[in-house]
Design a protein around this motif. Structure first.
Motif, PDB file in Angstrom:
ATOM      1  N   ASN A  17       0.847  -1.190   0.000  1.00  0.00           N
ATOM      2  CA  ASN A  17       0.000   0.000   0.000  1.00  0.00           C
ATOM      3  C   ASN A  17       0.889   1.248   0.000  1.00  0.00           C
ATOM      4  O   ASN A  17       1.668   1.448   0.941  1.00  0.00           O
ATOM      5  N   PRO A  18       0.784   2.103  -1.024  1.00  0.00           N
ATOM      6  CA  PRO A  18       1.608   3.317  -1.053  1.00  0.00           C
ATOM      7  C   PRO A  18       1.394   4.228   0.151  1.00  0.00           C
ATOM      8  O   PRO A  18       2.319   4.951   0.556  1.00  0.00           O
ATOM      9  N   ALA A  19       0.191   4.208   0.734  1.00  0.00           N
ATOM     10  CA  ALA A  19      -0.057   5.060   1.895  1.00  0.00           C
ATOM     11  C   ALA A  19       0.782   4.612   3.084  1.00  0.00           C
ATOM     12  O   ALA A  19       1.295   5.440   3.851  1.00  0.00           O
ATOM     13  N   ILE A  20       0.961   3.302   3.237  1.00  0.00           N
ATOM     14  CA  ILE A  20       1.793   2.784   4.326  1.00  0.00           C
ATOM     15  C   ILE A  20       3.262   3.075   4.049  1.00  0.00           C
ATOM     16  O   ILE A  20       4.021   3.460   4.952  1.00  0.00           O
ATOM     17  N   THR A  21       3.681   2.910   2.806  1.00  0.00           N
ATOM     18  CA  THR A  21       5.061   3.245   2.434  1.00  0.00           C
ATOM     19  C   THR A  21       5.326   4.728   2.655  1.00  0.00           C
ATOM     20  O   THR A  21       6.404   5.116   3.131  1.00  0.00           O
ATOM     21  N   PHE A  22       4.357   5.562   2.337  1.00  0.00           N
ATOM     22  CA  PHE A  22       4.472   7.004   2.549  1.00  0.00           C
ATOM     23  C   PHE A  22       4.626   7.317   4.030  1.00  0.00           C
ATOM     24  O   PHE A  22       5.456   8.151   4.429  1.00  0.00           O
ATOM     25  N   ALA A  23       3.844   6.641   4.871  1.00  0.00           N
ATOM     26  CA  ALA A  23       3.948   6.854   6.316  1.00  0.00           C
ATOM     27  C   ALA A  23       5.335   6.461   6.820  1.00  0.00           C
ATOM     28  O   ALA A  23       5.925   7.156   7.653  1.00  0.00           O
ATOM     29  N   ALA A  24       5.858   5.334   6.312  1.00  0.00           N
ATOM     30  CA  ALA A  24       7.211   4.910   6.705  1.00  0.00           C
ATOM     31  C   ALA A  24       8.248   5.927   6.242  1.00  0.00           C
ATOM     32  O   ALA A  24       9.204   6.231   6.963  1.00  0.00           O
ATOM     33  N   LEU A  25       8.052   6.466   5.051  1.00  0.00           N
ATOM     34  CA  LEU A  25       8.990   7.443   4.502  1.00  0.00           C
ATOM     35  C   LEU A  25       9.047   8.707   5.344  1.00  0.00           C
ATOM     36  O   LEU A  25      10.128   9.167   5.723  1.00  0.00           O
ATOM     37  N   ILE A  26       7.902   9.283   5.652  1.00  0.00           N
ATOM     38  CA  ILE A  26       7.906  10.552   6.374  1.00  0.00           C
ATOM     39  C   ILE A  26       8.215  10.378   7.854  1.00  0.00           C
ATOM     40  O   ILE A  26       8.468  11.365   8.553  1.00  0.00           O
ATOM     41  N   ASN A  27       8.217   9.110   8.326  1.00  0.00           N
ATOM     42  CA  ASN A  27       8.676   8.837   9.683  1.00  0.00           C
ATOM     43  C   ASN A  27      10.177   8.625   9.734  1.00  0.00           C
ATOM     44  O   ASN A  27      10.733   8.343  10.794  1.00  0.00           O
ATOM     45  N   GLY A  28      10.833   8.725   8.570  1.00  0.00           N
ATOM     46  CA  GLY A  28      12.275   8.569   8.527  1.00  0.00           C
ATOM     47  C   GLY A  28      12.727   7.127   8.547  1.00  0.00           C
ATOM     48  O   GLY A  28      13.911   6.844   8.783  1.00  0.00           O
ATOM     49  N   LYS A  29      11.811   6.186   8.268  1.00  0.00           N
ATOM     50  CA  LYS A  29      12.142   4.772   8.295  1.00  0.00           C
ATOM     51  C   LYS A  29      12.489   4.229   6.914  1.00  0.00           C
ATOM     52  O   LYS A  29      12.926   3.079   6.798  1.00  0.00           O
ATOM     53  N   PHE A  30      12.265   5.015   5.890  1.00  0.00           N
ATOM     54  CA  PHE A  30      12.496   4.597   4.513  1.00  0.00           C
ATOM     55  C   PHE A  30      13.220   5.700   3.771  1.00  0.00           C
ATOM     56  O   PHE A  30      13.002   6.884   4.038  1.00  0.00           O
ATOM     57  N   THR A  31      14.080   5.319   2.839  1.00  0.00           N
ATOM     58  CA  THR A  31      14.666   6.308   1.939  1.00  0.00           C
ATOM     59  C   THR A  31      13.672   6.592   0.816  1.00  0.00           C
ATOM     60  O   THR A  31      12.787   5.780   0.519  1.00  0.00           O
ATOM     61  N   PHE A  32      13.835   7.715   0.153  1.00  0.00           N
ATOM     62  CA  PHE A  32      12.940   8.071  -0.947  1.00  0.00           C
ATOM     63  C   PHE A  32      13.054   7.058  -2.081  1.00  0.00           C
ATOM     64  O   PHE A  32      12.039   6.656  -2.680  1.00  0.00           O
ATOM     65  N   GLN A  33      14.277   6.648  -2.392  1.00  0.00           N
ATOM     66  CA  GLN A  33      14.469   5.706  -3.488  1.00  0.00           C
ATOM     67  C   GLN A  33      13.765   4.381  -3.217  1.00  0.00           C
ATOM     68  O   GLN A  33      13.102   3.820  -4.093  1.00  0.00           O
ATOM     69  N   ARG A  34      13.907   3.876  -1.998  1.00  0.00           N
ATOM     70  CA  ARG A  34      13.256   2.611  -1.652  1.00  0.00           C
ATOM     71  C   ARG A  34      11.738   2.760  -1.701  1.00  0.00           C
ATOM     72  O   ARG A  34      11.028   1.888  -2.210  1.00  0.00           O
ATOM     73  N   ALA A  35      11.241   3.873  -1.193  1.00  0.00           N
ATOM     74  CA  ALA A  35       9.797   4.107  -1.206  1.00  0.00           C
ATOM     75  C   ALA A  35       9.271   4.189  -2.640  1.00  0.00           C
ATOM     76  O   ALA A  35       8.199   3.655  -2.956  1.00  0.00           O
ATOM     77  N   PHE A  36      10.020   4.842  -3.513  1.00  0.00           N
ATOM     78  CA  PHE A  36       9.609   4.974  -4.919  1.00  0.00           C
ATOM     79  C   PHE A  36       9.420   3.604  -5.558  1.00  0.00           C
ATOM     80  O   PHE A  36       8.398   3.332  -6.188  1.00  0.00           O
ATOM     81  N   TRP A  37      10.397   2.716  -5.389  1.00  0.00           N
ATOM     82  CA  TRP A  37      10.303   1.401  -6.022  1.00  0.00           C
ATOM     83  C   TRP A  37       9.248   0.518  -5.369  1.00  0.00           C
ATOM     84  O   TRP A  37       8.590  -0.281  -6.039  1.00  0.00           O
ATOM     85  N   TYR A  38       9.064   0.663  -4.080  1.00  0.00           N
ATOM     86  CA  TYR A  38       7.976  -0.057  -3.423  1.00  0.00           C
ATOM     87  C   TYR A  38       6.629   0.330  -4.054  1.00  0.00           C
ATOM     88  O   TYR A  38       5.799  -0.531  -4.360  1.00  0.00           O
ATOM     89  N   ILE A  39       6.417   1.621  -4.236  1.00  0.00           N
ATOM     90  CA  ILE A  39       5.135   2.095  -4.766  1.00  0.00           C
ATOM     91  C   ILE A  39       4.934   1.636  -6.208  1.00  0.00           C
ATOM     92  O   ILE A  39       3.838   1.209  -6.596  1.00  0.00           O
ATOM     93  N   ILE A  40       5.991   1.676  -7.009  1.00  0.00           N
ATOM     94  CA  ILE A  40       5.894   1.195  -8.394  1.00  0.00           C
ATOM     95  C   ILE A  40       5.500  -0.275  -8.419  1.00  0.00           C
ATOM     96  O   ILE A  40       4.613  -0.705  -9.178  1.00  0.00           O
ATOM     97  N   VAL A  41       6.139  -1.080  -7.591  1.00  0.00           N
ATOM     98  CA  VAL A  41       5.851  -2.515  -7.553  1.00  0.00           C
ATOM     99  C   VAL A  41       4.437  -2.773  -7.027  1.00  0.00           C
ATOM    100  O   VAL A  41       3.731  -3.670  -7.518  1.00  0.00           O
ATOM    101  N   GLN A  42       4.003  -2.000  -6.051  1.00  0.00           N
ATOM    102  CA  GLN A  42       2.643  -2.155  -5.533  1.00  0.00           C
ATOM    103  C   GLN A  42       1.599  -1.869  -6.603  1.00  0.00           C
ATOM    104  O   GLN A  42       0.612  -2.607  -6.742  1.00  0.00           O
ATOM    105  N   ILE A  43       1.809  -0.812  -7.372  1.00  0.00           N
ATOM    106  CA  ILE A  43       0.874  -0.490  -8.456  1.00  0.00           C
ATOM    107  C   ILE A  43       0.871  -1.596  -9.506  1.00  0.00           C
ATOM    108  O   ILE A  43      -0.195  -2.033  -9.980  1.00  0.00           O
TER     109      ILE A  43
END
Length: 231
Positions: A58-84
């Motif tokens: 879920n991109p919303a969960i990845t986004f929450a992890a990102l803005i909590n400082g638990k994910f890098t932007f690059q990792r979050a980007f690829w997670y969201i692409i794969v989720q879609i």
């Protein structure tokens, strides 16, 4: 041997695929009780792949992890692409089973309907992101019930507002099914795709703010540590 990051992306794809595949098929078997198998499938996928990728799906969960400082932007980007992509493939697969008329989150393009969908998707994505943050990142993170709480939250949300907004709470799920619906000849749901991105991401953002306010002690690193990113 697969690299760690590729393994995480593959886990996200498989988990998202099986979760989203359940959504258009469940109503055929159990009708109005469809939120139950949908929630149980999400629960199963969380327990299955949580130790590999964190089981976002879920991109919303990845986004929450990102803005909590638990994910890098690059990792979050690829997670969201794969989720879609996982949601898109699942929707295509479900179309081969049930035909072109699959269930698609959408809303009428009237001010009232859009408002109802926005506040419905926002509040239950807020609930979902809050649950994830508190059971997977906080000082109670060493638990064995995280999958149940996540799955049950989606089940409750789907029962509560499924007839209002479609009960997506997941931008990848919504966009993937909407794109496949358009391939099948019905592009109307795509007109409201933005509702299913803005509302969930805003809900996740608010959940993050509340989490940061509440969890002021012993802030941990999350359930699964994957190099520079966790969940």
């Amino acid at each position: 041997m697969l690299s760690e990051f590729f393994s995480q992306l593959l886990a996200e794809f498989i988990g998202t695929f099986l979760f989203v595949l359940t959504i258009p098929l469940a109503p055929i078997g159990v009708g109005k009780l469809a939120p139950l198998p949908i929630g149980f499938m999400l629960c199963s996928m969380c327990f299955t792949f949580g130790y590999i990728s964190g089981a976002h799906f879920n991109p919303a969960i990845t986004f929450a992890a990102l803005i909590n400082g638990k994910f890098t932007f690059q990792r979050a980007f690829w997670y969201i692409i794969v989720q879609i992509f996982g949601a898109f493939c699942a929707s295509l697969y479900s179309m081969t089973i049930v035909g072109v008329e699959i269930g698609v989150p959408s809303t009428d393009m009237t001010l009232g309907a859009i408002w109802q969908s926005v506040i419905s998707e926002l509040v239950y994505t807020f609930a979902l992101a809050s649950v994830v943050l508190h059971v997977c990142f906080s000082r109670q993170r060493s638990n064995d019930f995280y999958g149940f709480t996540i799955g049950l939250t989606v089940t409750c949300g789907a029962f509560a507002v499924g007839t209002v907004s479609g009960g997506a709470f997941n931008p990848a799920l919504a966009l993937g099914t909407q794109l496949v619906s358009c391939i099948g000849g019905d592009c109307k749901p795509l007109l409201s795709f933005w509702v299913y991105w803005i509302a969930p991401l805003l809900g996740a953002f608010i959940a993050t703010i509340i989490y940061q306010i509440l969890d002021t002690h012993d802030r941990g690193e999350g359930k699964v540590i994957v190099k520079d990113a966790v969940f």
